[in-house]
Design an enzyme around this catalytic site. Structure first.
Site, PDB file in Angstrom:
ATOM      1  N   CYS A 185       0.840  -1.201   0.000  1.00 58.60           N
ATOM      2  CA  CYS A 185       0.000   0.000   0.000  1.00 58.60           C
ATOM      3  C   CYS A 185       0.872   1.247   0.000  1.00 58.60           C
ATOM      4  CB  CYS A 185      -0.930  -0.018   1.211  1.00 58.60           C
ATOM      5  SG  CYS A 185      -2.037   1.392   1.327  1.00 58.60           S
ATOM      6  N   CYS A 232      -6.152  -3.571   7.549  1.00 56.99           N
ATOM      7  CA  CYS A 232      -7.368  -2.763   7.603  1.00 56.99           C
ATOM      8  C   CYS A 232      -8.534  -3.412   6.864  1.00 56.99           C
ATOM      9  CB  CYS A 232      -7.097  -1.367   7.061  1.00 56.99           C
ATOM     10  SG  CYS A 232      -6.686  -1.312   5.305  1.00 56.99           S
TER      11      CYS A 232
END
Lengths: 359, 396
Positions: free
Chosen positions: A101, A200
């Site tokens: 990410c 997440c």
């Protein structure tokens, strides 16, 4: 400079944006919305993706006095991070979605957009330092002053060009408490949020369950190094090289020593287990190297193979389309797919992706 | 008299070109609110202060009724457009079904505001919501409406007079003719139309208005409805407004709404002409800057205050950021409450491809708009479009 500040809603990026603003930069805050269905994301997880995080980021930007926008990057996040996470596990590797990410969303995507919009640099709340100590005074990436929080390892995948357009104001902070104190002082209103290290996009924190639901069960054998079948499993993606717990074997090894995952072979659906010493290696081999400066065999370096791991001394053996390092003492649990970062002192000199351990 | 809105964080005055989202407060509306709020009093109290408040409220209601040319008994005050839409669609549909169980559907225009669409959907499973499609110019498919009403089971037809994104004006006379022939009531959400289109108060059965689109504060609106139409109230309380919409009557807000509406309707023709010219100037300027720009619903009748364009290849988040950085408050046409821009259901219903819809820009004018605003927008657009295209090219 015109600076685009990524604001996750957490304390770090808020203080970083405030510092950049105070340093006289023309700062614009952006929150990247990464989940398709943000209500489903884990409240209090990493501080990236919930609706509350966006609201916290907005409040912080208002307090700092900078414009603020929410960018929907959920398609990019799904394609570049979640899909990759599943594909890597399916291939028997152990991806680090946060590294991915950082590389693809927080830097590549954000920087591309920032550049298209006329910004000179991107500012984030990562703990690392950018100096001008590269070849011929080029920008260089260094460990943060706050070593326990240092994130130069996860940033090394950015490569030198991106580092030259990054601003990390938190690199100079002594410790996290100083950041929280500054957030309180600036009334940024996010200073009490906890840190978290969960993934997440896995709402319940059950990574193996998420993989099973997403990839489907793919039962196979658990074998020892000689190929003797010791048991069965529901999918190779539940296993990581170096793993000891959760092997599901009902009888102990003949010598009673604990067994570890030595290799994950999705092509034959086999998980190879064995004694700890079989897991040890002194040779790190990694592909797709991203050098920050010219590298040559024979150079002494320190190598890091985990986000929160220690730096291991070694010598570069090969530096071309592959990067290999001979360590001065053996290391256990080199998981293919994880990132190898090489340092010279506190300066990053290369990153690459670890490959399957040589037999 | 036109307020120059102060710049954010010490920047030059901003160009406010987003009247369709909300309009700046009109001075006369602010004065009316401040005058009426200078003293206490619940309009239903029997003491002197209560009577004074009641007097202010009655004057305001008289003014509203006069502006709209309807009896005072047709006015139900609400908190705004969303509540008025809820009352009309849900309240009237539930009452109609209670009186005649065969009335088990409502029909709404597919491009209507969520206040209508979501209210209609919320009536399931007891009442079915039929969403009537629009054509490529955003105009309601009247044939489809006729078909949807053919079974005779529809109680309420709701079609917005002016679309809040595109400014497309629907033919409510035609809608009413079809609906009434099928025994259905007609509601129109006219919050976006008030300043520019003649209100079909007696053509339809129910009409929603809101204060903040015409220069009154947020928090006050109106449902104009004949008192003989039965309603199931959304709220229960002290019986105010015939029990249809209980709650303490708000004299200052109502006075403010009355002042804004009177001024808006008095200025309507002149303002429509003035803003229409500015809109033309905007469209011509945009065409010059971006020859490939698509003027949305170009063939349909549109309200003069909305300029809606599709800029091929542009990323609307980037476009709005660039305009914002130049001090221009514009809109993509719709933004969800979390601030993330999603494909607009209005453009989707019009059959506009998602890639093109991604370059939507809505500029909406109103009472405080000046020619200078148009010039500043046109000056900022070339770089904004260029950079928004660069961002658009990064996204698949």
């Amino acid at each position: 400079m015109k600076v685009l500040a990524a604001m996750s809603g957490g304390v770090d990026s808020a203080v970083a944006a405030a510092r950049a603003h105070e340093a006289g930069h023309d700062v614009v805050g952006v929150h990247m919305a990464l989940s398709k269905n943000r209500a489903e994301n884990r409240t209090g997880s990493r501080g990236c993706c919930t609706v509350e995080d966006a609201a916290d980021a907005r409040r912080a930007a208002e307090r700092i006095g900078i414009p603020f926008y929410v960018w929907d990057l959920s398609d990019d996040f799904h394609d570049l991070v979640v899909s990759d996470f599943l594909a890597e596990y399916a291939a028997g590797r152990t991806p680090n979605p946060c590294v991915r990410c950082n590389e693809h969303i927080k830097f590549a995507t954000l920087m591309e957009r920032a550049r298209a919009l006329g910004f000179d640099a991107v500012c984030t709340g990562h703990y690392a330092d950018v100096r001008a100590e590269g070849p011929d005074g080029a920008p260089s990436l260094h460990r943060a002053r706050n070593l326990p929080k240092d994130q130069s390892y996860v940033l090394a995948v950015m490569g030198p060009e991106a580092v030259s357009r990054a601003v990390f104001p938190l690199g100079a902070f002594e410790d996290k408490e100083a950041v929280r104190a500054e957030a309180r002082e600036r009334r940024l209103g996010v200073s009490t949020k906890p840190d978290s290290y969960d993934i997440c996009f896995i709402a319940d924190g059950d990574t193996r369950g998420f993989l099973e639901r997403s990839l489907g069960e793919a039962p196979g054998e658990v074998v020892d190094a000689d190929g003797t079948v010791l048991g069965t499993h529901r999918g190779t993606f539940g296993f990581t090289v170096g793993q000891r717990k959760g092997l599901g074997l009902d009888r102990p090894a003949a010598d009673g020593a604990p067994r570890y995952v030595l290799d994950v072979k999705p092509e034959t659906r086999q998980v190879v287990v064995g004694a700890a010493e079989l897991l040890s290696t002194t040779l790190l081999e990694a592909s797709a190297p991203i050098p920050f400066e010219p590298l040559a065999p024979g150079r002494e370096v320190s190598a890091q193979i985990r986000a929160h791991g220690e730096a291991l001394p070694g010598i570069i053996e090969r530096a071309d389309d592959m990067l290999s390092v001979r360590l001065s003492s053996p290391v256990r649990g080199v998981a293919p797919g994880q990132t190898l970062v090489l340092y010279d002192g506190d300066r990053v000199i290369a990153s690459a992706t670890l490959e399957r351990r040589a037999a | 008299m036109t307020p120059a809105s102060p710049g954010e964080h010490g920047t030059p005055p901003r160009v406010y070109i987003d009247h369709a989202a909300t309009a700046p407060l009109r001075p006369e509306a602010r004065d009316a609110f401040l005058d009426a709020s200078a003293f206490p009093g619940n309009p239903t109290s029997r003491h002197g202060s209560g009577r004074r408040a009641r007097g202010v409220l009655d004057d305001a209601l008289d003014s509203l009724a006069a502006s709209l040319d309807v009896p005072v008994s047709w006015l139900t005050l609400t908190s705004g457009g969303t509540e008025a839409d809820n009352l009309a669609v849900r309240g009237a549909a539930l009452a109609a079904q209670a009186a005649d169980p065969s009335r088990r559907a409502v029909a709404v225009c597919a491009t209507d505001h969520p206040a209508v669409l979501e209210t209609a959907r919320s009536l399931a499973p007891g009442i079915e919501s039929r969403e009537i499609p629009v054509d490529g110019d955003g105009l309601l498919d009247l044939e489809a409406l006729r078909e949807a009403l053919a079974p005779g089971d529809v109680s309420v037809v709701s079609v917005a007079l002016v679309n809040n994104e595109t400014g497309v004006v629907q033919d409510l006379a035609a809608v009413a003719e079809i609906a009434h022939a099928a025994g259905a009531l007609v509601h129109t959400d006219a919050v976006q139309a008030t300043s520019h289109v003649e209100l079909p108060v007696r053509t339809v059965d129910m009409l929603s208005l809101t204060g903040h689109k015409i220069g009154a504060p947020v928090g006050v609106g109106l449902l104009v409805v004949r008192p003989d139409i039965p309603f199931v109230a959304g709220l229960t309380g002290g019986g105010q407004q015939r029990g249809v919409r209980p709650g303490t009557l708000d004299a200052p807000q109502t006075a403010s709404l009355a002042a804004a509406l009177a001024r808006t309707l008095a200025d309507r023709e002149a303002e429509s002409a003035r803003l229409g010219e500015m809109a033309q100037r905007l469209r011509a300027g945009i065409r010059e800057i971006a020859p490939d720009a698509v003027l949305t619903a170009e063939a349909a009748p549109r309200s003069p205050h909305v300029v809606h364009v599709l800029l091929p290849g542009c990323d609307q988040d980037a476009l709005l950021l660039m305009l914002d950085q130049q001090g221009i408050d514009a809109s993509a046409g719709s933004a969800c409450s979390a601030g993330v821009t999603r494909a607009s259901h209005v453009l989707t219903a019009m059959g506009i491809e998602p890639d093109l819809a991604r370059g939507a820009l809505r500029l909406s004018l109103g009472w405080s708009s000046r020619v200078d605003d148009v010039d500043r927008v046109l000056a900022a657009l070339p770089e904004a479009i260029e950079r928004a295209r660069a961002v658009g090219a990064l996204v698949r």
